[in-house]
Design an enzyme around this catalytic site. Sequence first.
Site, PDB file in Angstrom:
ATOM      1  N   GLN A 132       0.815  -1.205   0.000  1.00 43.98           N
ATOM      2  CA  GLN A 132       0.000   0.000   0.000  1.00 43.98           C
ATOM      3  C   GLN A 132       0.849   1.253   0.000  1.00 43.98           C
ATOM      4  O   GLN A 132       2.060   1.218   0.217  1.00 43.98           O
ATOM      5  CB  GLN A 132      -0.915   0.010   1.228  1.00 43.98           C
ATOM      6  CG  GLN A 132      -0.178  -0.048   2.551  1.00 43.98           C
ATOM      7  CD  GLN A 132      -1.120  -0.242   3.729  1.00 43.98           C
ATOM      8  OE1 GLN A 132      -1.427   0.720   4.437  1.00 43.98           O
ATOM      9  NE2 GLN A 132      -1.585  -1.476   3.934  1.00 43.98           N
ATOM     10  N   HIS A 161       0.099   5.807   0.847  1.00 37.61           N
ATOM     11  CA  HIS A 161      -0.837   6.777   1.394  1.00 37.61           C
ATOM     12  C   HIS A 161      -0.684   8.119   0.681  1.00 37.61           C
ATOM     13  O   HIS A 161       0.406   8.460   0.212  1.00 37.61           O
ATOM     14  CB  HIS A 161      -0.606   6.956   2.900  1.00 37.61           C
ATOM     15  CG  HIS A 161      -0.678   5.681   3.669  1.00 37.61           C
ATOM     16  ND1 HIS A 161      -1.781   4.861   3.654  1.00 37.61           N
ATOM     17  CD2 HIS A 161       0.232   5.059   4.462  1.00 37.61           C
ATOM     18  CE1 HIS A 161      -1.558   3.803   4.418  1.00 37.61           C
ATOM     19  NE2 HIS A 161      -0.347   3.899   4.920  1.00 37.61           N
ATOM     20  N   GLU A 216       3.102   7.719   8.507  1.00 31.08           N
ATOM     21  CA  GLU A 216       3.090   6.814   9.656  1.00 31.08           C
ATOM     22  C   GLU A 216       4.502   6.384  10.026  1.00 31.08           C
ATOM     23  O   GLU A 216       5.460   6.557   9.258  1.00 31.08           O
ATOM     24  CB  GLU A 216       2.227   5.590   9.373  1.00 31.08           C
ATOM     25  CG  GLU A 216       2.717   4.705   8.248  1.00 31.08           C
ATOM     26  CD  GLU A 216       1.746   3.563   7.950  1.00 31.08           C
ATOM     27  OE1 GLU A 216       2.203   2.419   7.842  1.00 31.08           O
ATOM     28  OE2 GLU A 216       0.533   3.836   7.806  1.00 31.08           O
ATOM     29  N   HIS A 255       4.738   0.204   0.779  1.00 31.14           N
ATOM     30  CA  HIS A 255       5.212  -0.569   1.921  1.00 31.14           C
ATOM     31  C   HIS A 255       4.230  -1.687   2.244  1.00 31.14           C
ATOM     32  O   HIS A 255       3.090  -1.687   1.781  1.00 31.14           O
ATOM     33  CB  HIS A 255       5.397   0.334   3.146  1.00 31.14           C
ATOM     34  CG  HIS A 255       4.139   1.001   3.608  1.00 31.14           C
ATOM     35  ND1 HIS A 255       3.624   2.128   3.010  1.00 31.14           N
ATOM     36  CD2 HIS A 255       3.257   0.713   4.615  1.00 31.14           C
ATOM     37  CE1 HIS A 255       2.512   2.492   3.609  1.00 31.14           C
ATOM     38  NE2 HIS A 255       2.267   1.645   4.603  1.00 31.14           N
ATOM     39  N   ARG A 298      -4.287   0.560  -1.987  1.00 34.45           N
ATOM     40  CA  ARG A 298      -3.748  -0.800  -1.936  1.00 34.45           C
ATOM     41  C   ARG A 298      -3.287  -1.270  -3.313  1.00 34.45           C
ATOM     42  O   ARG A 298      -3.879  -0.926  -4.329  1.00 34.45           O
ATOM     43  CB  ARG A 298      -4.788  -1.767  -1.375  1.00 34.45           C
ATOM     44  CG  ARG A 298      -5.144  -1.477   0.079  1.00 34.45           C
ATOM     45  CD  ARG A 298      -6.174  -2.447   0.623  1.00 34.45           C
ATOM     46  NE  ARG A 298      -6.419  -2.188   2.040  1.00 34.45           N
ATOM     47  CZ  ARG A 298      -7.313  -1.311   2.489  1.00 34.45           C
ATOM     48  NH1 ARG A 298      -8.053  -0.625   1.626  1.00 34.45           N
ATOM     49  NH2 ARG A 298      -7.455  -1.120   3.785  1.00 34.45           N
TER      50      ARG A 298
END
Length: 397
Positions: free
Chosen positions: A92, A94, A129, A257, A276
């Site tokens: 995935q 972001h 993240e 990642h 995804r």
Amino acid sequence: MQRLVGEVQHYDWGSDQAIPEILGEQPNGQPWAEYWLGAHPKAPSVLADGVTLDQWLADHPEELGRASRDAFGDRLPFLLKILSASHALSIQAHPSREQAERGFAAENEAGVGPGDPNRIFRDDWPKPEMIVALTDFDALCGFRDPSSSLVLLSGLGKLDGLGEVLAPLGQDDGLAKVVATVLSGDEKVVTVVEGVVAASRTYLEEGTDEAVRGLARTAVELSEDHPGDPSILVALLMNRVRLAPGQQIHLGAGTMHAYLGGTGVEIMANSDNVLRGGLTSKYVDVDALLDHAIMTPEPCVGEYAVQVSPGVGLYRTEFPEFRLWALQGHDDTLLLPATDLGRILLVTEGQLVAHCDDEDCELNRGQSAWLPAGGEVTVTGQGRGFLAGAGVDADHS
């Protein structure tokens, strides 16, 4: 200062032992994938009086701190988690803040409902993240140099069709072309991936080169959970890193990642936006992923916290939505940083006692507390833990 109880997420890739052990609860046969601590509307944490943290902050926004409110409004900008995986999470990426705002507005305008399983942008926030390992933790993170990938894959032997699929890697935009071809799901690509997995099994039985064995191990492990998934070949073009306890990797917008296994503390912007690319039964939009993902090589190296005061280490990132400190109790009293921000304190080993004004809060392993802005908090005890706050405070020490 109030005790805080998080919400468990039972995703199928989770482990069944690690999080219950940390929380002091009995396993129940379900996979315990994540334990959320924060104010995300999907699963807000609960304060001692039964009020959810999102509702509490709606009524008491001053507890977020002025710097956080100026940057993000009356919303807690981060989400803290304990994550434990026994199977791989999806490949995935972001979005950035600009991409999230644009994508969220476009899906709203197109009439894609908030509960639609094919919806990509659940909110208009980015989702940088960071994961800090509590155990040995394996992850895929960014793409390695294509020439290195070609050398490693050639170590498996000559495989029918693989050279044709990988041929564009020598071009400037070769990674994007190969990833697009692989994720197309073409039957020829699936056949090539099956050949790579079969060769990997053979290599693990007979081969001796450790780098090639590592690549083969990744192929076989992913195939056991996702047989025939073409994205396995994408995974083999990515860096695989093993974090030792205490090490972190952080992931900005667009970095491809996948977490493969282990237990860690994760912190992210308070968002649910995921693009995804494979290793999942959930919705995959290849075009959207390629529009947002970084298709150039990126290094991926685990980093330890930088000691900023006795017993306090800072995990350095440049993300404004969050900051994370590691705490190691010792004989002296620890003064917690970021006094002017609302924070969450989580104990992961032993016991820590938080002191604020005339109030004490004893926290054992797996327990946590909400620390409002404006209160100077000290900690005593021999335990270990983490402190999470927004990343906008000028004083990060």
